[in-house]
Design a protein around this motif. Structure first.
Motif, PDB file in Angstrom:
ATOM      1  N   ASN A 179       0.820  -1.216   0.000  1.00  0.00           N
ATOM      2  CA  ASN A 179       0.000   0.000   0.000  1.00  0.00           C
ATOM      3  C   ASN A 179       0.851   1.261   0.000  1.00  0.00           C
ATOM      4  OD1 ASN A 179      -2.277  -1.624   0.093  1.00  0.00           O
ATOM      5  ND2 ASN A 179      -2.481  -1.487   2.321  1.00  0.00           N
ATOM      6  N   PHE A 180       2.019   1.198   0.604  1.00  0.00           N
ATOM      7  CA  PHE A 180       2.904   2.364   0.644  1.00  0.00           C
ATOM      8  C   PHE A 180       3.356   2.774  -0.751  1.00  0.00           C
ATOM      9  CE2 PHE A 180       7.150   4.266   1.018  1.00  0.00           C
ATOM     10  CZ  PHE A 180       6.860   5.338   1.861  1.00  0.00           C
ATOM     11  N   SER A 181       3.529   1.809  -1.618  1.00  0.00           N
ATOM     12  CA  SER A 181       3.948   2.120  -2.989  1.00  0.00           C
ATOM     13  C   SER A 181       2.790   2.573  -3.869  1.00  0.00           C
ATOM     14  CB  SER A 181       4.619   0.900  -3.615  1.00  0.00           C
ATOM     15  OG  SER A 181       3.715  -0.208  -3.642  1.00  0.00           O
ATOM     16  N   GLU A 182       1.549   2.297  -3.445  1.00  0.00           N
ATOM     17  CA  GLU A 182       0.391   2.631  -4.265  1.00  0.00           C
ATOM     18  C   GLU A 182      -0.310   3.909  -3.836  1.00  0.00           C
ATOM     19  OE1 GLU A 182      -2.081  -0.770  -3.955  1.00  0.00           O
ATOM     20  OE2 GLU A 182      -0.793  -2.070  -5.196  1.00  0.00           O
ATOM     21  N   LEU A 183      -0.229   4.263  -2.558  1.00  0.00           N
ATOM     22  CA  LEU A 183      -0.941   5.420  -2.033  1.00  0.00           C
ATOM     23  C   LEU A 183      -0.001   6.590  -1.813  1.00  0.00           C
ATOM     24  CD1 LEU A 183      -3.146   3.626   0.672  1.00  0.00           C
ATOM     25  CD2 LEU A 183      -3.821   4.269  -1.645  1.00  0.00           C
ATOM     26  N   SER A 184      -0.601   7.779  -1.734  1.00  0.00           N
ATOM     27  CA  SER A 184       0.183   8.951  -1.366  1.00  0.00           C
ATOM     28  C   SER A 184       0.518   8.887   0.113  1.00  0.00           C
ATOM     29  CB  SER A 184      -0.602  10.231  -1.669  1.00  0.00           C
ATOM     30  OG  SER A 184      -1.786  10.291  -0.884  1.00  0.00           O
ATOM     31  N   LEU A 185       1.447   9.730   0.530  1.00  0.00           N
ATOM     32  CA  LEU A 185       1.898   9.681   1.918  1.00  0.00           C
ATOM     33  C   LEU A 185       0.758  10.011   2.874  1.00  0.00           C
ATOM     34  CD1 LEU A 185       4.522   9.116   3.439  1.00  0.00           C
ATOM     35  CD2 LEU A 185       4.941  11.576   3.489  1.00  0.00           C
ATOM     36  N   ASN A 186      -0.074  10.983   2.529  1.00  0.00           N
ATOM     37  CA  ASN A 186      -1.203  11.356   3.391  1.00  0.00           C
ATOM     38  C   ASN A 186      -2.219  10.223   3.502  1.00  0.00           C
ATOM     39  OD1 ASN A 186      -0.069  13.879   3.757  1.00  0.00           O
ATOM     40  ND2 ASN A 186      -1.304  14.848   2.167  1.00  0.00           N
ATOM     41  N   ASP A 187      -2.571   9.650   2.370  1.00  0.00           N
ATOM     42  CA  ASP A 187      -3.569   8.568   2.383  1.00  0.00           C
ATOM     43  C   ASP A 187      -3.016   7.305   3.031  1.00  0.00           C
ATOM     44  OD1 ASP A 187      -5.241  10.313   1.089  1.00  0.00           O
ATOM     45  OD2 ASP A 187      -4.910   9.456  -0.908  1.00  0.00           O
ATOM     46  N   PHE A 188      -1.719   7.079   2.889  1.00  0.00           N
ATOM     47  CA  PHE A 188      -1.118   5.876   3.471  1.00  0.00           C
ATOM     48  C   PHE A 188      -1.262   5.871   4.988  1.00  0.00           C
ATOM     49  CE2 PHE A 188       2.713   4.110   5.505  1.00  0.00           C
ATOM     50  CZ  PHE A 188       2.540   2.769   5.203  1.00  0.00           C
ATOM     51  N   TRP A 189      -0.835   6.958   5.622  1.00  0.00           N
ATOM     52  CA  TRP A 189      -0.903   7.002   7.076  1.00  0.00           C
ATOM     53  C   TRP A 189      -2.349   7.117   7.568  1.00  0.00           C
ATOM     54  CZ3 TRP A 189       2.766   5.278   9.949  1.00  0.00           C
ATOM     55  CH2 TRP A 189       4.094   5.373   9.539  1.00  0.00           C
ATOM     56  N   SER A 190      -3.192   7.797   6.814  1.00  0.00           N
ATOM     57  CA  SER A 190      -4.594   7.929   7.233  1.00  0.00           C
ATOM     58  C   SER A 190      -5.320   6.590   7.199  1.00  0.00           C
ATOM     59  CB  SER A 190      -5.320   8.928   6.335  1.00  0.00           C
ATOM     60  OG  SER A 190      -4.733  10.207   6.427  1.00  0.00           O
ATOM     61  N   SER A 191      -4.922   5.718   6.284  1.00  0.00           N
ATOM     62  CA  SER A 191      -5.579   4.412   6.180  1.00  0.00           C
ATOM     63  C   SER A 191      -5.167   3.445   7.281  1.00  0.00           C
ATOM     64  CB  SER A 191      -5.266   3.784   4.814  1.00  0.00           C
ATOM     65  OG  SER A 191      -3.873   3.556   4.670  1.00  0.00           O
ATOM     66  N   LEU A 192      -4.135   3.784   8.057  1.00  0.00           N
ATOM     67  CA  LEU A 192      -3.639   2.888   9.102  1.00  0.00           C
ATOM     68  C   LEU A 192      -4.131   3.262  10.493  1.00  0.00           C
ATOM     69  CD1 LEU A 192       0.069   2.517   7.921  1.00  0.00           C
ATOM     70  CD2 LEU A 192      -1.820   0.934   7.539  1.00  0.00           C
ATOM     71  N   ILE A 193      -5.063   4.215  10.577  1.00  0.00           N
ATOM     72  CA  ILE A 193      -5.532   4.675  11.882  1.00  0.00           C
ATOM     73  C   ILE A 193      -6.200   3.543  12.664  1.00  0.00           C
ATOM     74  CG2 ILE A 193      -7.201   6.187  13.024  1.00  0.00           C
ATOM     75  CD1 ILE A 193      -4.765   7.674  12.159  1.00  0.00           C
ATOM     76  N   GLN A 194      -6.984   2.718  11.986  1.00  0.00           N
ATOM     77  CA  GLN A 194      -7.701   1.653  12.677  1.00  0.00           C
ATOM     78  C   GLN A 194      -6.779   0.512  13.097  1.00  0.00           C
ATOM     79  OE1 GLN A 194     -10.824   1.895  13.542  1.00  0.00           O
ATOM     80  NE2 GLN A 194     -11.159   3.847  12.478  1.00  0.00           N
ATOM     81  N   GLU A 195      -5.820   0.175  12.252  1.00  0.00           N
ATOM     82  CA  GLU A 195      -4.966  -0.986  12.531  1.00  0.00           C
ATOM     83  C   GLU A 195      -3.797  -0.633  13.439  1.00  0.00           C
ATOM     84  OE1 GLU A 195      -2.876  -4.610   9.962  1.00  0.00           O
ATOM     85  OE2 GLU A 195      -3.783  -2.860   8.971  1.00  0.00           O
ATOM     86  N   TYR A 196      -3.178   0.518  13.206  1.00  0.00           N
ATOM     87  CA  TYR A 196      -2.045   0.979  14.020  1.00  0.00           C
ATOM     88  C   TYR A 196      -2.347   2.394  14.516  1.00  0.00           C
ATOM     89  CZ  TYR A 196       0.169  -2.873  11.486  1.00  0.00           C
ATOM     90  OH  TYR A 196       0.463  -4.089  10.937  1.00  0.00           O
ATOM     91  N   PRO A 197      -3.251   2.547  15.469  1.00  0.00           N
ATOM     92  CA  PRO A 197      -3.728   3.888  15.820  1.00  0.00           C
ATOM     93  C   PRO A 197      -2.658   4.799  16.402  1.00  0.00           C
ATOM     94  CG  PRO A 197      -4.540   2.249  17.373  1.00  0.00           C
ATOM     95  CD  PRO A 197      -3.879   1.503  16.279  1.00  0.00           C
ATOM     96  N   SER A 198      -1.802   4.280  17.260  1.00  0.00           N
ATOM     97  CA  SER A 198      -0.848   5.144  17.957  1.00  0.00           C
ATOM     98  C   SER A 198       0.171   5.761  16.999  1.00  0.00           C
ATOM     99  CB  SER A 198      -0.135   4.338  19.047  1.00  0.00           C
ATOM    100  OG  SER A 198       0.834   5.135  19.687  1.00  0.00           O
ATOM    101  N   ILE A 199       0.866   4.931  16.244  1.00  0.00           N
ATOM    102  CA  ILE A 199       1.911   5.430  15.353  1.00  0.00           C
ATOM    103  C   ILE A 199       1.322   6.185  14.167  1.00  0.00           C
ATOM    104  CG2 ILE A 199       2.008   3.307  13.997  1.00  0.00           C
ATOM    105  CD1 ILE A 199       4.989   5.527  15.050  1.00  0.00           C
ATOM    106  N   ALA A 200       0.140   5.761  13.711  1.00  0.00           N
ATOM    107  CA  ALA A 200      -0.486   6.437  12.574  1.00  0.00           C
ATOM    108  C   ALA A 200      -0.937   7.847  12.952  1.00  0.00           C
ATOM    109  CB  ALA A 200      -1.669   5.618  12.062  1.00  0.00           C
ATOM    110  N   ARG A 201      -1.471   8.028  14.167  1.00  0.00           N
ATOM    111  CA  ARG A 201      -1.894   9.364  14.591  1.00  0.00           C
ATOM    112  C   ARG A 201      -0.703  10.314  14.732  1.00  0.00           C
ATOM    113  NH1 ARG A 201      -6.069   6.460  17.475  1.00  0.00           N
ATOM    114  NH2 ARG A 201      -8.126   7.240  16.807  1.00  0.00           N
TER     115      ARG A 201
END
Length: 694
Positions: free
Chosen positions: A608-630
């Motif tokens: 996903n990191f290679s397919e998404l932009s940096l903003n969308d990549f980290w925003s999509s990980l809020i549910q799975e990795y909430p602490s580091i993604a926030r």
């Protein structure tokens, strides 16, 4: 009294019934010692008169007469039972001697099995059914249950089946598709449809920035013409119900802007944090206009929207700017603690109203930081240049102004350029506030140097510059270098630009400047195409003075950019590419670093990191990795440039022109500068009256 009663009865009954009632009422009155009016006034005899009238009417064999009923009390139960199901009701007003008649109950038709030969079955209640066509499923009213009407529907709508017998329609009725219960279909009324259409057209008018009157003067006539040509005049007349007057469109735009604002406020209340970008300018009417943009995370992406567009009525001070923003936050109950950064065109060393407003914002939002627009830094850095090149730039601007300031000269230059087959027919003006104009102006001047040499009068003191090869060499270099700087400036503009993107561009520019300076020292000018082509054209070389001035400019530009964009040890490099991190960053605690290790070990996340932009990549990980993604989203939230404010003021100037000085442009800006689409259906549902002009 008897004459008055008979006059009223004459409207509903024939002469025989009237004469019968008259004769018996006369006999009734003669048996009593009191006149008729006094009898009616006595409560003990009133009911007896009413019962006597009912008895006369019920015994008649002609049309039925209604029951006389007083206003104060109902008839006796025995009378009511006799009248039920047989007679219409008549209300007798004893105080005013008036009788009010009510219409008879509507006749309900029954369904007959023979109607199936016309292709119709019944729908609804068996006692008062509706007629339903077994072919087209159209439901007709109960009054249509007549053989002539059913036959007409069959012959007009289904002419191909008019000769079919009843078995055909019975087979069609018993098919599995017809056994399904009909699905009720909710269809908007004409007023509801016209209201929604009016909102849609008003939305497009606001997006285009056109005057409100364009709806009634242009859009509606054009829509009517199109519908009339494509369909017929009947459908064209329905467009008249769509209200697009000046005042109606203005109300529609305010409703649309309010819906967008309501949606934005709801998003800000549930988000983890947001950053602000603000700027102030004056409009055509002299009002100070404040634009504030906000960046926040919503639905696995980082969004940018217009937070506020307000006119400062009094002093446009920093305190007033802060009070305007603060009142909006308090009105909508948005927490200042969520603000992570404020971007403006005021640096930390500057004193001014914007800098004062930023200071006040940081006071109510202690965890917020402030940043200076990187585009402004870039514009300030490129202003410094050697004196020899600065003189060439000033002289070039004077030549341009000498022609552009005189309309007659501009017209003559256009004719000359057309006759000589030039690529362009006019020069461009230089504007200091428009950073990109400098490179375009110099390129256009250099491309029209031959035409200008023919056109320029020898009396003009700068006409000799166009024949001076050294001056033209410096001009060619300035055209090349400012074109390259403009390309870098443009690459840093746009939406969702992060600080990492800007610093990557600046890092690339710094390396290029060092490379260009080294190439010029070796007398290699391939990196400057305009200068290189001109040297080939005149078959000459560059003087050492010119080379030293170019090298001095390039190295000075690099040192100035390093001053405005210092290279620091960024502890947030893990946000740019978490898969290259091998040592715990200083900005992360142990728990967050462990979460980062889990994240980088996930192969799906790496894809996903290679397919998404940096903003969308980290925003999509809020549910799975909430602490580091926030933490990563918090780093990405701050604005890097003031591009949105600059674009917003351009839209504002195009909307509120000198011909529309009294316009309240705030709702238009809310619609034009927001990524949120208004919910027109929700707006229409809030209307208590479904009228096209409401």
């Amino acid at each position: 009294m008897i004459a008055h009663l008979l006059c009223i009865l004459s409207y509903n009954f024939n002469t025989f019934v009237i004469l019968n009632v008259y004769s018996k009422l006369t006999m009734f009155c003669t048996t009593n010692t009191l006149p008729m009016d006094l009898l009616l006034k006595q409560g003990s005899l009133k009911q007896e008169v009413e019962s006597f009238c009912y008895q006369i009417v019920s015994e008649s064999n002609d049309q039925k007469v209604g029951i006389l009923q007083s206003e104060d009390e109902q008839l006796q139960p025995s009378v009511s039972k006799r009248s039920e199901g047989e007679l219409s009701r008549v209300k007798f007003m004893s105080n005013s001697n008036k009788i009010t008649t009510f219409s008879k109950k509507p006749k309900r038709r029954k369904y007959d099995e023979s109607y199936l030969s016309f292709g119709f079955t019944y729908f609804g209640n068996r006692d008062a059914p509706h007629a339903q066509c077994v072919l087209c499923k159209k439901i007709l009213s109960n009054s249509s249950l007549a053989p002539s009407k059913l036959r007409r529907h069959l012959e007009t709508k289904h002419a191909a089946y008019k000769d079919k017998d009843i078995s055909f329609f019975k087979q069609h009725l018993d098919s599995p598709e017809n056994n399904k219960p009909p699905t009720p279909k909710i269809v908007n009324t004409d007023n509801e449809s016209a209201t929604e259409a009016s909102y849609n057209v008003s939305y497009h008018i606001a997006l285009s920035g056109e005057a409100h009157t364009i709806g009634e003067l242009l859009i509606k006539p054009c829509a009517k013409d199109v519908v009339m040509r494509m369909f017929d005049e009947q459908y064209s007349k329905k467009i008249d119900a769509v209200q697009l007057s000046n005042s109606t469109v203005a109300r529609r735009i305010k409703d649309l802007a309010a819906d967008i604002e309501e949606e934005l406020v709801c998003r800000l209340k549930i988000c983890d944090g947001f950053s602000l970008q603000l700027d102030e300018s004056a409009d055509v009417s002299g009002l100070a206009v404040l634009l504030v943009f906000v960046r926040y995370r919503f639905n696995k992406s980082i969004e940018e929207d217009l937070l506020l567009c307000e006119s400062l009525q009094s002093n446009a001070t920093g305190e007033e700017i802060f009070n305007c923003i603060n009142s909006f936050m308090q009105k909508h109950e948005i927490e200042w603690e969520k603000c992570v950064d404020v971007c403006s065109d005021a640096s930390r060393a500057m004193d001014g109203k914007i800098a004062e407003a930023v200071t006040l914002i940081k006071y109510v939002a202690p965890e917020s930081t402030s940043s200076h627009c990187l585009l402004y830094r870039h514009a300030l850095a490129v202003k410094i240049m050697p004196t020899s090149l600065k003189n060439v730039l000033d002289q070039a601007v004077q030549i341009i102004n000498y022609i552009k300031a005189r309309p007659h000269q501009s017209r003559l230059l256009k004719i000359l350029c057309e006759e000589m087959g030039a690529q362009h027919t006019a020069l461009l003006l230089n504007t200091e506030v428009r950073w990109l104009s400098r490179g375009k102006v110099l390129v256009r001047l250099f491309e029209l140097r031959r035409e200008l040499l023919v056109f320029m009068d020898s009396a003009f003191r700068l006409s000799d510059c166009l024949t001076n090869s050294s001056w033209l060499l410096r001009l060619a270099y300035l055209a090349d270098i400012f074109t390259k700087l403009n390309e870098v400036n443009l690459s840093m503009q746009g939406k969702n630009v992060t600080v990492f993107t800007v610093f990557d561009k600046m890092s690339s520019l710094l390396r290029k400047l060092e490379f260009w300076a080294s190439s010029v020292e070796e007398e290699n000018f391939d990196c400057f195409p305009t200068l290189s082509d001109f040297l080939t054209e005149i078959n000459s070389t560059v003087d050492k003075d010119i080379c030293s001035a170019i090298v001095q400019h390039l190295r000075g530009l690099r040192s100035t950019l390093l001053k405005y964009f210092p290279v620091t040890n960024d502890n947030n490099t893990w946000v740019r590419n978490p898969f290259t991190v091998t040592v715990k960053p200083a900005s992360l605690v142990a728990r967050d670093y462990e979460s980062l290790i889990d994240l980088t070990s996930d192969s799906q996340v790496k894809q996903n990191f290679s397919e998404l932009s940096l903003n969308d990549f980290w925003s999509s990980l809020i549910q799975e990795y909430p602490s580091i993604a926030r933490r990563a989203v918090r780093v990405l939230l701050p604005f890097a440039t003031m591009h949105l404010c600059e674009t917003g003021f351009s839209y504002y100037a195009a909307t509120k022109t000198k011909y529309r000085k009294r316009l309240d442009a705030a709702p238009h800006m809310r619609i034009r500068l927001s990524n949120i689409t208004p919910n027109i259906k929700r707006i229409c549902d809030k209307k208590t009256q479904k009228h096209c002009s409401h």
